[in-house]
Write an enzyme that holds these catalytic residues in place. Structure first.
Site, PDB file in Angstrom:
ATOM      1  N   LYS A   1      17.550  43.690  38.045  1.00  0.00           N
ATOM      2  CA  LYS A   1      17.780  44.302  39.357  1.00  0.00           C
ATOM      3  C   LYS A   1      18.881  45.358  39.261  1.00  0.00           C
ATOM      4  O   LYS A   1      18.747  46.466  39.789  1.00  0.00           O
ATOM      5  CB  LYS A   1      18.195  43.226  40.375  1.00  0.00           C
ATOM      6  CG  LYS A   1      18.521  43.813  41.741  1.00  0.00           C
ATOM      7  CD  LYS A   1      19.193  42.821  42.677  1.00  0.00           C
ATOM      8  CE  LYS A   1      20.677  42.836  42.516  1.00  0.00           C
ATOM      9  NZ  LYS A   1      21.419  42.642  43.766  1.00  0.00           N
TER      10      LYS A   1
ATOM     11  N   ARG B   1      24.271  47.170  49.030  1.00  0.00           N
ATOM     12  CA  ARG B   1      25.379  48.001  48.553  1.00  0.00           C
ATOM     13  C   ARG B   1      24.905  49.131  47.641  1.00  0.00           C
ATOM     14  O   ARG B   1      25.493  50.200  47.622  1.00  0.00           O
ATOM     15  CB  ARG B   1      26.360  47.144  47.756  1.00  0.00           C
ATOM     16  CG  ARG B   1      27.182  46.199  48.573  1.00  0.00           C
ATOM     17  CD  ARG B   1      28.440  45.829  47.838  1.00  0.00           C
ATOM     18  NE  ARG B   1      29.202  47.012  47.492  1.00  0.00           N
ATOM     19  CZ  ARG B   1      30.026  47.639  48.310  1.00  0.00           C
ATOM     20  NH1 ARG B   1      30.193  47.213  49.532  1.00  0.00           N
ATOM     21  NH2 ARG B   1      30.675  48.711  47.920  1.00  0.00           N
TER      22      ARG B   1
ATOM     23  N   CYS C   1      26.374  41.875  49.495  1.00  0.00           N
ATOM     24  CA  CYS C   1      27.075  40.587  49.436  1.00  0.00           C
ATOM     25  C   CYS C   1      28.510  40.735  49.931  1.00  0.00           C
ATOM     26  O   CYS C   1      29.199  41.692  49.589  1.00  0.00           O
ATOM     27  CB  CYS C   1      27.137  40.076  47.992  1.00  0.00           C
ATOM     28  SG  CYS C   1      25.572  39.489  47.343  1.00  0.00           S
TER      29      CYS C   1
ATOM     30  N   ASP D   1      29.100  37.831  37.464  1.00  0.00           N
ATOM     31  CA  ASP D   1      27.846  37.341  38.048  1.00  0.00           C
ATOM     32  C   ASP D   1      27.376  36.019  37.435  1.00  0.00           C
ATOM     33  O   ASP D   1      26.389  35.448  37.895  1.00  0.00           O
ATOM     34  CB  ASP D   1      26.734  38.391  37.895  1.00  0.00           C
ATOM     35  CG  ASP D   1      26.822  39.479  38.953  1.00  0.00           C
ATOM     36  OD1 ASP D   1      27.625  39.334  39.898  1.00  0.00           O
ATOM     37  OD2 ASP D   1      26.085  40.474  38.847  1.00  0.00           O
TER      38      ASP D   1
ATOM     39  N   ILE E   1      37.507  39.953  38.802  1.00  0.00           N
ATOM     40  CA  ILE E   1      36.782  41.156  39.225  1.00  0.00           C
ATOM     41  C   ILE E   1      36.768  41.300  40.743  1.00  0.00           C
ATOM     42  O   ILE E   1      37.122  42.343  41.281  1.00  0.00           O
ATOM     43  CB  ILE E   1      35.329  41.147  38.687  1.00  0.00           C
ATOM     44  CG1 ILE E   1      35.305  40.909  37.172  1.00  0.00           C
ATOM     45  CG2 ILE E   1      34.611  42.446  39.048  1.00  0.00           C
ATOM     46  CD1 ILE E   1      35.868  42.012  36.327  1.00  0.00           C
TER      47      ILE E   1
END
EC number: 2.5.1.7
Length: 419
Positions: A22, A93, A117, A307, A329
């Protein structure tokens, strides 16, 4: 609204085919705006964010044909709108990535400030500062970024104050059509940035330093369409590997990219997994053993990916020993912790660090997904929790995982989508 119902499952076993990434597909689709001829992208995952990107391109006047089998064709010959409206941008985003391509090719772009998110500020100032250095005039008013340039953008020497994947991608696309050389220092080195750069090169861009922290782009006057295949999704791969480790199973991820997952594979090996890799596959075998606790500190690539932090929280919740997970992060990225505690996890937050004492088992509960990766962690927890787990708000999950319940079912998990 859809939910996932999960029952305690046997150890995962079998093969799972990994989808296209993605986080590579979205910028590559936006790069279609730069091409003067038809651009065909393959291995595109069937996800909500991809559908939103296609809607956005159509809203600008581009022709977007979904050819089936993960192929999308983009033609910009009738592109005549230069505004990315709030109702599309608010849900994703990555819409900000249309800014650089529109400005570079057409000299004008109005892009609503983005949504996506809710995991921290994620400021867009790095994008705007870089474009201003390339000669753009930018103002932010009424919730929109309004950017203009007379003629072409100009090459510039840009030093990024912090490593930003999105800003690197936006400036890379803009610089591809700029007049002269652009140097981006402290550029993001993520595999998805490399994939975008390779796609731009296939379109005729002149880029060197790909994969390093210094990118050099010699602007060209025009880019042509090409056929390009999106890289495999390393986060989806990592999520399935963690699920197999937590359930003490043995799986093989096919159409994967082991080279993009070295930090994750190293931590899984530390946790006791036996891992074997080929050119495009990864096999994990826990040999029936409980995982060992592993300390994690997220960092920009090639460090440990933010992630994958939530998924490793679950691994540590059920591991032997105590571990700390430090998030460097994004702020606000421990929203899965209260939900895991409701399932019985022994976790404590201290600032940007989570201290986890491993326990033998979790209890099923009704839990709520708060963002994309947090929702994946709750699904993994549900696989090993006693009783039934219901995960609400799985629209977050559908933004980043293609056919997640079918893929888990194929590995023997008791997961189903319910209303």
């Amino acid at each position: 609204m859809d939910k996932l119902a999960i029952q305690a499952s046997p150890p995962l076993a079998g093969d799972v085919i990994i989808s296209g990434a993605k986080n590579a597909a979205l910028p590559i689709l936006m790069a279609g705006v730069l091409a003067e001829t038809d651009f065909i992208v393959s291995n595109v995952p069937n996800l909500r964010d991809v559908s939103t990107s296609c809607k956005l391109l159509r809203c600008l006047g581009a022709e977007v044909d979904e050819l089936g089998n993960g192929q999308i064709r983009i033609s910009t010959k009738n592109l005549n709108e230069f505004c990315a409206p709030y109702d599309l941008v608010k849900t994703m985003r990555a819409s900000i990535l249309i800014l650089g391509p529109l400005l570079a090719r057409y000299g004008t772009a109005d892009v609503s400030l983005p949504g996506g998110c809710a995991i921290g500020a994620r400021p867009v100032n790095l994008h705007l500062h870089g474009l201003e250095m390339m000669g753009a005039k930018i103002e932010v008013k009424e919730g929109y970024i309004k950017a203009r340039v007379d003629g072409r953008l100009k090459g510039a020497h840009i030093f990024m104050d912090m490593v930003s994947v999105g800003a690197t991608e936006n400036l890379l696309m803009a610089a591809a059509l700029a007049d002269g050389e652009t140097v981006i220092e402290n550029a993001a080195r993520e595999p998805e940035v490399i994939d975008l750069a390779n796609c731009l090169i296939a379109m005729g861009a002149k880029i060197t330093g790909v994969g390093s922290a210094t990118l050099r782009i010699q602007g060209v006057e025009r880019l042509q369409g090409c056929e390009y295949r999106v890289m495999p999704d390393r986060i989806e791969t990592g999520s399935f590997l963690v699920a197999a480790a937590v359930t003490r199973g043995r799986i093989r991820c096919l159409k994967a990219d082991p080279a993009s997952l070295e930090s994750v594979i190293a931590k899984l090996e530390d946790a006791g997994a036996k891992i074997t890799t080929g050119e495009d596959w990864i096999e994990l075998d826990m040999e029936g053993k409980r995982p060992k606790a592993v300390n994690i500190k997220t960092a920009p690539y090639p460090g440990f990916p933010t992630d994958m932090q939530a998924q490793f929280c679950v691994l540590n919740v059920l591991a032997q020993g105590t571990a700390t997970i430090t998030e460097t992060i994004f702020e606000n990225r421990f929203m899965h912790v209260p939900e895991l505690i409701r399932m019985g996890a022994n976790m404590e937050l201290e600032g940007n660090t989570c201290i986890i004492q491993g326990i033998e088992s979790l209890s099923g509960a009704q839990v709520m997904a708060t963002d994309l990766r947090a929702s994946a962690s709750l699904v993994i927890a549900g696989l090993v929790a006693d009783g039934k787990t219901i995960v609400d708000r799985i629209y977050h999950l559908d933004r980043g995982y293609e056919h997640i319940e079918q893929k888990f079912q194929g590995l023997g998990a008791h997961v189903e989508r319910v209303q």
